[in-house]
Design an enzyme around this catalytic site. Structure first.
Site, PDB file in Angstrom:
ATOM      1  N   ASP A  84       0.815  -1.205   0.000  1.00 14.21           N
ATOM      2  CA  ASP A  84       0.000   0.000   0.000  1.00 14.21           C
ATOM      3  C   ASP A  84       0.853   1.261   0.000  1.00 14.21           C
ATOM      4  OD1 ASP A  84      -2.095  -1.731   0.110  1.00 14.21           O
ATOM      5  OD2 ASP A  84      -3.158  -0.683   1.706  1.00 14.21           O
ATOM      6  N   CYS A 125       1.311  -7.503   5.325  1.00 17.26           N
ATOM      7  CA  CYS A 125       0.735  -6.332   4.667  1.00 17.26           C
ATOM      8  C   CYS A 125      -0.788  -6.405   4.565  1.00 17.26           C
ATOM      9  CB  CYS A 125       1.398  -6.062   3.327  1.00 17.26           C
ATOM     10  SG  CYS A 125       3.186  -5.791   3.527  1.00 17.26           S
ATOM     11  N   ASP A 126      -1.351  -5.301   4.095  1.00 15.49           N
ATOM     12  CA  ASP A 126      -2.723  -4.930   4.416  1.00 15.49           C
ATOM     13  C   ASP A 126      -3.812  -5.870   3.928  1.00 15.49           C
ATOM     14  OD1 ASP A 126      -0.916  -2.785   4.712  1.00 15.49           O
ATOM     15  OD2 ASP A 126      -2.550  -1.359   4.716  1.00 15.49           O
ATOM     16  N   LYS A 127      -3.793  -6.270   2.669  1.00 11.82           N
ATOM     17  CA  LYS A 127      -4.907  -7.049   2.125  1.00 11.82           C
ATOM     18  C   LYS A 127      -4.618  -8.541   2.102  1.00 11.82           C
ATOM     19  CE  LYS A 127      -6.301  -3.030   1.608  1.00 11.82           C
ATOM     20  NZ  LYS A 127      -4.974  -2.502   1.993  1.00 11.82           N
ATOM     21  N   CYS A 197       5.373  -2.225   7.969  1.00 15.57           N
ATOM     22  CA  CYS A 197       5.746  -0.930   8.549  1.00 15.57           C
ATOM     23  C   CYS A 197       5.578  -0.956  10.066  1.00 15.57           C
ATOM     24  CB  CYS A 197       4.931   0.179   7.909  1.00 15.57           C
ATOM     25  SG  CYS A 197       5.222   0.331   6.129  1.00 15.57           S
ATOM     26  N   SER A 472      -5.458   5.037   5.326  1.00 18.22           N
ATOM     27  CA  SER A 472      -4.382   4.151   5.750  1.00 18.22           C
ATOM     28  C   SER A 472      -4.408   3.999   7.270  1.00 18.22           C
ATOM     29  CB  SER A 472      -3.037   4.741   5.318  1.00 18.22           C
ATOM     30  OG  SER A 472      -1.963   4.141   6.004  1.00 18.22           O
TER      31      SER A 472
END
Length: 548
Positions: A84, A125-127, A197, A472
Site C-alpha cells: 500500500d 501487509c494490508d490485504k 511498517c 491508511s
C-alpha cells in the site's frame, strides 16, 4: 495415527485410477512414503517488490521443515501482494482493496484443485492477511496463519521513525517546516529493513487481530520480521498444522461470534486501523456470521484504549513485543473477553494467556489506567452518512471531537492534494473527498497522502477530512472515512457544495451537513451519476458492485 483415516488428498493419490496422479507427484521427486502422508499447502505471498514480503521465503522454509518433521508433505504456492505504501497516492491504490478478493480466490483455487489436507498461510501487509483468512474460512479445512512480522523502526535525529513520518514530511516541506534535503535524509533511514511498517497500521493491526481470533500461534503477531522468535513460531506452525489435520480442527470451530468480539476488543485496546472494520466483516461473512457496524461502536464504548501505538502514540511493534505481545494484552482484557474458544494452538484462549504477563506497563496499560476510557474506533451517523462512517477516535485531538466548518469539496484525492500543496486550505475547513468509494473509486483507495499532508502542514488541530473512500492505518487526525452511501450511489455526500456547513460530533456519534431535508431532496433530484473512471480491466468489474 496419521495416514490411516480418509484424507482429502486421497482423492488424488489412492487407488488404481489415481496412478496417473501419482506419476505426476513422483515427477516432483516425491517417494511413495511422501505421497502416503497428509498434504499441507503453504500459501506464500513472497515477492521481491514489497518490503513486508522479502523475507517470507525464509519463513516458508521454516514452516515446511516443521511440516516434514511432524510427518506430512508440504507444497508451497504463491499469491499476489500489493504494498500500500508503494501504491499510495496514484491510480495503483485503486487496486489494493480489490486484490484481497484475488488473494482469497487464488488460495481457494489451489487448495481445492489439489485436494490439500491442511493449509499454512504466510502473509504480511494490508490485504494479504485478510484475503488469506477469508480463504481459510471459505475452505474450512485445518489452517493456520503465520504473519510475517514488522520491521524495526528507523532512527532520525535521535527519534524512532517509519514510513508515516516520510509521508508527513511532504506536508512539512510544502509548509516550509522541513527542507528537501532533510526529507531526503529522513527517507534514507525511515525503513531500515524488511517487514511490515513499524506501527499499528493495517498490516500489524490485522496480524494482531489474527492472533486474537485464534488463527495464529501466540506471540506471532508481534515477533519482528527478522527475528529468531519468528522463525521458531514458523517451524512450530508447521508442526501444529499436522496436529490440526489429525484432529480435524477447522476454522469454523475457531471463528465464532465470540472470537470476532474478542478481536474487536483487542482492536479497540490497540487503537488499530479503521480498515479492520472492512476486513473483519468480510472474514465473518465467509463463515456465515454478520458483524454490523453497531458491534464495533458498542465494543468501543466498553473497551478502553490501552496501547499508545504509532502513528498516534510513541510505541512501535517491537515495544509491544517486548511488553508481552498480544497474550499479555488479552490477559489484561480478560474480564471483557470470551476465554473458552478454541484456537489453532490446540488450547483455549484462557490456556493461551494463562502465563502471559505485562512486562512494560507503559506500553500495555492496565484497565484502571487506560490511555483513553473508550476504544479506538467510533461509528458516526447522520444525514451525511445515514449508513455510517468510521473514525479512529484515538488519533483525533480533543479539540476536534466537535467541529463545525465550511466544506471544501473535491471529486478526487489528487485534486485535494493539489489544493493543499497550493496552500488553498484554510483553518476550520472540512475537506470532502468523494467519488473514491468502492464503486466510485473504483476500489475504495486509501488516502494517506492528503491526511499526512494535513498533519505535516500542522492543520490536524483545525481541519477535518471526510471521504467515501478509506484511510491508511498510518492516518492520524480528524479523518472520517467509509461514508455510506457513497457518492457514486447517490449518497448525500454527492450533493455537498463548497461552503456548506458540516457538523462533526464524535462524542455523540453524529455527522451532518447543515441543510434542510427539502434542500437535500432538491439537490438529489438534480444529481446525475458520474461516468465510471475505469471501463476495462480488473477494476471495471467493481464499478457496478459494492465491496463488502
Amino acid at each position: 495415527m496419521l495416514g490411516l483415516k480418509m484424507m482429502r488428498s486421497d482423492q488424488i493419490k489412492k487407488g488404481i485410477e489415481r496412478a496417473p496422479h501419482r506419476s505426476l507427484l513422483k515427477a516432483l521427486g516425491l517417494t511413495d512414503s511422501d505421497i502416503s502422508k497428509p498434504f499441507i499447502g503453504v500459501a506464500n505471498s513472497y515477492n521481491s517488490i514489497v518490503p513486508g514480503h522479502l523475507h517470507l521465503r525464509d519463513i516458508a522454509e521454516s514452516v515446511m521443515n516443521g511440516v516434514i518433521a511432524a510427518g506430512a508433505t508440504p507444497f508451497e504456492f504463491n499469491t499476489i501482494g500489493v504494498c500500500d505504501g508503494l501504491a499510495m497516492g496514484h491510480e495503483g491504490m485503486r487496486y489494493s482493496l480489490p486484490s484481497r478478493e484475488l488473494i482469497a480466490d487464488s488460495v481457494e483455487v489451489m487448495v481445492q484443485a489439489h485436494r490439500l489436507d491442511g493449509l499454512v498461510m504466510i502473509s504480511n501487509c494490508d490485504k494479504i492477511t485478510p484475503g488469506m483468512l477469508m480463504a481459510s474460512a471459505r475452505l474450512d479445512i485445518p489452517a493456520i496463519m503465520v504473519t510475517g512480522g514488522a520491521m524495526k523502526s528507523g532512527i532520525f535525529k535521535g527519534k524512532k521513525v517509519g514510513v508515516s513520518h516520510v509521508f508527513e514530511g511532504m506536508g512539512k516541506v510544502f509548509a516550509g517546516k522541513m527542507t528537501s534535503q532533510e526529507l531526503n535524509n529522513l527517507e534514507d533511514v525511515a525503513c531500515p529493513g524488511c517487514g511490515s511498517c513499524n506501527g499499528m497500521f493495517t498490516a500489524n493491526t490485522m496480524a494482531c487481530l489474527t492472533e486474537a481470533l485464534g488463527m495464529s500461534l501466540p506471540y506471532c503477531a508481534s515477533a519482528l520480521a527478522q527475528s529468531a522468535s519468528k522463525m521458531r513460531i514458523a517451524k512450530n506452525t508447521g508442526n501444529k498444522i499436522v496436529e490440526l489435520v489429525n484432529k480435524n480442527l477447522k476454522p469454523s470451530q475457531i471463528l465464532s461470534s465470540a472470537s470476532f468480539e474478542n478481536a474487536i476488543a483487542v482492536d479497540m485496546a490497540l487503537g488499530g486501523s479503521t480498515n479492520s472494520v472492512l476486513h473483519l466483516s468480510s472474514i465473518a461473512k465467509e463463515v456465515g456470521l454478520s458483524l454490523p457496524l453497531s458491534d464495533f461502536d458498542k465494543i468501543s464504548r466498553l473497551v478502553p484504549h490501552l496501547c499508545s501505538m504509532v502513528p498516534s502514540g510513541p510505541y512501535d511493534i517491537e515495544d509491544l513485543d517486548n511488553a508481552g505481545g498480544i497474550p499479555a494484552l488479552m490477559s489484561e482484557l480478560s474480564p471483557l473477553l470470551s476465554l473458552d474458544g478454541k484456537t489453532v494452538s490446540g488450547f483455549s484462549v484462557r490456556e493461551n494467556i494463562k502465563k502471559a504477563r505485562i512486562l512494560d506497563s507503559n506500553v500495555i496499560r492496565s484497565l484502571d489506567n487506560p490511555v483513553h476510557k473508550a476504544g479506538g474506533i467510533a461509528i458516526l451517523t447522520g444525514n451525511l452518512a445515514p449508513g455510517g462512517a468510521v473514525v479512529k477516535t484515538i488519533a483525533v485531538s480533543k479539540n476536534m471531537f466537535k467541529h463545525k466548518g465550511p466544506a471544501r469539496v473535491f471529486d478526487s484525492e489528487q485534486d485535494s492534494v493539489l489544493a493543499m500543496k497550493n496552500q488553498e486550505i484554510q483553518v476550520g475547513d472540512v475537506i470532502v473527498i468523494r467519488y473514491e468509494g468502492p464503486k466510485g473509486g473504483p476500489g475504495m483507495p486509501e488516502m494517506l497522502v492528503p491526511t499526512a499532508t494535513i498533519s505535516g502542514m500542522g492543520l490536524s488541530e483545525s481541519v477535518a477530512l471526510i471521504t467515501d473512500g478509506r484511510f491508511s492505518g498510518a492516518t492520524r487526525g480528524p479523518c472520517i472515512g467509509h461514508v455510506e452511501p457513497e457518492a457514486a450511489n447517490g449518497g448525500v455526500i454527492a450533493i455537498v457544495k463548497n461552503g456548506d456547513i458540516i457538523a462533526i460530533d464524535i462524542p455523540n456519534r453524529s455527522l451532518n451537513v447543515e441543510l434542510t431535508r427539502e434542500e437535500i431532496d432538491k439537490r438529489l433530484q438534480n444529481w446525475k451519476p458520474k461516468p465510471p473512471r475505469i471501463t476495462k480491466g480488473y477494476l471495471s468489474r467493481y464499478s457496478p458492485i459494492r465491496i463488502e
